[in-house]
Design a protein around this motif. Structure first.
Motif, short mmCIF file in Angstrom:
data_model
loop_
_atom_site.label_atom_id
_atom_site.label_comp_id
_atom_site.label_asym_id
_atom_site.label_seq_id
_atom_site.Cartn_x
_atom_site.Cartn_y
_atom_site.Cartn_z
N PHE A 133 37.47 -34.50 1.63
CA PHE A 133 38.94 -34.65 0.61
C PHE A 133 39.48 -33.25 1.23
CE2 PHE A 133 42.29 -34.07 -2.28
CZ PHE A 133 42.82 -34.64 -1.94
N LEU A 134 38.75 -32.32 0.62
CA LEU A 134 38.99 -30.72 0.83
C LEU A 134 39.20 -30.09 1.73
CD1 LEU A 134 36.99 -29.67 -2.98
CD2 LEU A 134 39.46 -29.97 -2.35
N LEU A 135 38.05 -30.51 2.90
CA LEU A 135 38.30 -30.08 3.90
C LEU A 135 38.65 -31.09 4.94
CD1 LEU A 135 34.75 -28.36 3.83
CD2 LEU A 135 36.84 -27.32 3.09
N ARG A 136 39.18 -31.89 4.83
CA ARG A 136 39.99 -32.89 5.87
C ARG A 136 40.74 -31.96 6.55
NH1 ARG A 136 43.17 -32.23 1.38
NH2 ARG A 136 45.30 -32.31 1.03
N GLN A 137 41.11 -31.34 6.53
CA GLN A 137 42.15 -30.49 8.18
C GLN A 137 41.20 -29.56 8.52
OE1 GLN A 137 45.05 -27.51 6.65
NE2 GLN A 137 45.89 -29.27 5.68
N HIS A 138 39.35 -30.03 8.18
CA HIS A 138 38.96 -29.03 9.31
C HIS A 138 37.58 -30.17 10.05
CE1 HIS A 138 39.64 -25.38 7.39
NE2 HIS A 138 39.80 -25.83 6.54
N THR A 139 38.01 -31.23 9.41
CA THR A 139 36.54 -32.20 9.77
C THR A 139 36.47 -32.81 11.16
OG1 THR A 139 38.47 -34.27 9.91
CG2 THR A 139 36.93 -33.49 7.56
N GLY A 140 37.58 -31.92 12.33
CA GLY A 140 37.65 -31.73 13.79
C GLY A 140 35.88 -30.71 14.10
N TYR A 141 35.77 -30.32 13.57
CA TYR A 141 34.52 -29.23 13.56
C TYR A 141 33.08 -29.49 12.84
CZ TYR A 141 37.39 -25.95 11.57
OH TYR A 141 38.02 -25.35 10.38
N LEU A 142 33.66 -29.62 11.68
CA LEU A 142 32.72 -29.80 10.81
C LEU A 142 31.94 -30.50 10.52
CD1 LEU A 142 34.84 -27.60 7.55
CD2 LEU A 142 32.67 -26.62 9.13
N ASP A 143 30.36 -30.90 10.70
CA ASP A 143 29.70 -31.75 10.11
C ASP A 143 29.58 -32.33 9.42
OD1 ASP A 143 27.82 -33.95 10.54
OD2 ASP A 143 26.56 -32.91 11.90
N ILE A 144 30.55 -32.54 8.86
CA ILE A 144 29.86 -32.34 6.64
C ILE A 144 29.49 -33.63 6.64
CG2 ILE A 144 31.03 -33.39 5.05
CD1 ILE A 144 33.97 -32.35 6.02
N PRO A 145 28.76 -34.56 6.99
CA PRO A 145 27.42 -35.34 6.61
C PRO A 145 26.47 -34.56 6.44
CG PRO A 145 28.51 -36.55 8.23
CD PRO A 145 29.64 -34.89 8.34
N ASN A 146 26.07 -33.56 7.37
CA ASN A 146 24.76 -33.24 7.33
C ASN A 146 25.00 -31.66 6.38
OD1 ASN A 146 22.79 -34.65 9.33
ND2 ASN A 146 24.04 -33.67 10.79
N THR A 147 25.41 -31.51 5.94
CA THR A 147 26.41 -29.98 5.19
C THR A 147 24.27 -30.19 4.06
OG1 THR A 147 28.09 -30.46 4.95
CG2 THR A 147 27.39 -29.17 3.13
N ARG A 148 24.42 -28.93 4.11
CA ARG A 148 23.12 -28.16 3.07
C ARG A 148 23.01 -27.96 2.04
NH1 ARG A 148 20.06 -24.53 8.51
NH2 ARG A 148 19.79 -26.31 9.22
N LEU A 149 22.97 -28.58 0.95
CA LEU A 149 23.05 -28.30 -0.53
C LEU A 149 21.61 -27.13 -0.27
CD1 LEU A 149 24.50 -31.71 -1.70
CD2 LEU A 149 26.01 -30.04 -0.96
#
Length: 389
Positions: free
Chosen positions: A320-336
């Protein structure tokens, strides 16, 4: 052949050889004692035959205890050895009481005979040889029951020495020496049996192994690079083998696979340095917890880092917060990275998918600006991936 099968084969072979000699020596001493009217010699013969009984216990215990783990016994069957040792001790206590009672109540007077002395000397030599043979095999396969049976053989040799002294006393005109030697035999058997039972009972209630050994194991783990401060070590014994679980610290930004690698390295190193360790379960902590270990728990006992959201909730928030960046961000593979009571992120970004003529530094600034509304994220790093030439 598996390791357990090899150990089972060794235990059965050694025990069978000991049983054959126990039968021969026991019968020889009882016959010699009967014709010599020596209660001590008869008692010693019974002692040898009691060794035969214990050999039968050890043989069947070895057959069952060295079986591979199964659904009903996921930790294996080694406790069969421990239980068998307790029963073995109970039998030997009964034998000791019977020998002591018989020696005190007997009305016959012992006679010195050379065949009686010969039977005793043969027992001392053979039983000492069996002791070394069985003990070496027990140490080779880490079998406490086999080692206990070896000491049982040595106690037979020692009690035979007591009987020999008694017969020599009879020869020099001290008939009471035979009764005294018989009582000594009973005391030796009883003492050995009680010690055997006590050690096995402490194992059945999961008494920890020698603290010195635990410290040596911790030092072994601590000697590895990137493995720090082994702690919360718990261990239990099963028939001479040790089952261990412990916590270790690894670098706070280590990946899951690196933490797994370091855990396996700890397990391999410990088992190689300490052959008596059969199994190790390793829990991975990060090195940041070394300094804050005392503050990780709140008053209700819940660790502070568990107050942070789990991965599925974090990914939902990022989506939700980075919805404007989902075109180039691989959110599912974010490292925590859960570090104490804070969370750091590593966001994966594909530079080839960014808007044309974009400034990467400005995009990173916008991403961090969009994440300001989350109180639980202390730091976010963007890892850019560029297409290969």
């Amino acid at each position: 052949m598996s390791k357990l099968k090899q150990e089972q084969s060794i235990a059965k072979r050694v025990t069978l050889i000991g049983a054959i000699w126990d039968a021969i020596l026991g019968l020889a001493k009882i016959v010699a004692g009967y014709f010599s009217q020596s209660q001590a010699l008869i008692a010693d013969g019974i002692h040898s035959l009691s060794d035969l009984v214990t050999d039968v216990f050890v043989y069947f215990a070895a057959s069952n205890a060295r079986q591979a783990p199964d659904a009903n016994h996921p930790y294996g069957h080694l406790r069969f050895e421990t239980v068998a040792t307790v029963f073995l001790g109970l039998i030997l206590v009964a034998v000791a009481i019977g020998i002591g009672y018989q020696s005190i109540s007997a009305q016959t007077q012992a006679q010195f005979t050379w065949y009686g002395v010969a039977a005793i000397l043969a027992t001392i030599v053979v039983k000492e040889a069996i002791f070394h043979y069985t003990k070496k095999a027990g140490e080779e396969i880490n079998s406490k029951l086999l080692i206990a049976n070896a000491w049982h053989s040595r106690s037979d040799a020692l009690s035979s020495i007591a009987v020999l002294i008694g017969l020599i006393g009879v020869y020099f005109g001290y008939p009471w020496a035979d009764m005294l030697a018989s009582i000594v035999v009973a005391v030796l058997i009883g003492k050995m049996a009680i010690g055997m039972m006590w050690e096995s009972l402490t194992e059945l209630v999961d008494t920890a192994p020698d603290p010195k050994l635990i410290e040596q194991i911790k030092e072994t783990a601590n000697s590895l690079k990137n493995v720090m401060a082994p702690h919360d070590v718990r261990a239990r014994s099963m028939a001479g083998k040790i089952y261990l679980d412990m916590h270790i610290h690894v670098p706070s930004h280590a990946s899951v696979s690196e933490g797994h690698y370091l855990g396996d390295l700890v397990i391999y190193t410990i088992k190689k340095a300490h052959p008596q360790v059969e199994d190790v379960m390793v829990h991975i902590d990060t090195d940041d917890k070394i300094q804050i270990a005392d503050t990780l728990h709140s008053q209700n006992g819940k660790p502070e880092h568990l107050k942070l959201p789990a991965r599925h909730q974090i990914l939902a928030d990022l989506g939700f917060l980075l919805r404007q960046h989902t075109g180039y961000l691989d959110i599912p593979n974010t490292r925590l990275h859960y570090l104490g009571n804070t969370l750091e992120l590593e966001l994966i970004a594909d530079a080839s998918k960014t808007p044309e003529d974009s400034n990467l530094q400005q995009l990173v600034a916008r991403i961090n600006q969009d994440l300001l509304t989350t109180a639980y994220i202390s730091k976010a790093t963007v890892l850019w991936q560029f297409p290969s030439a």
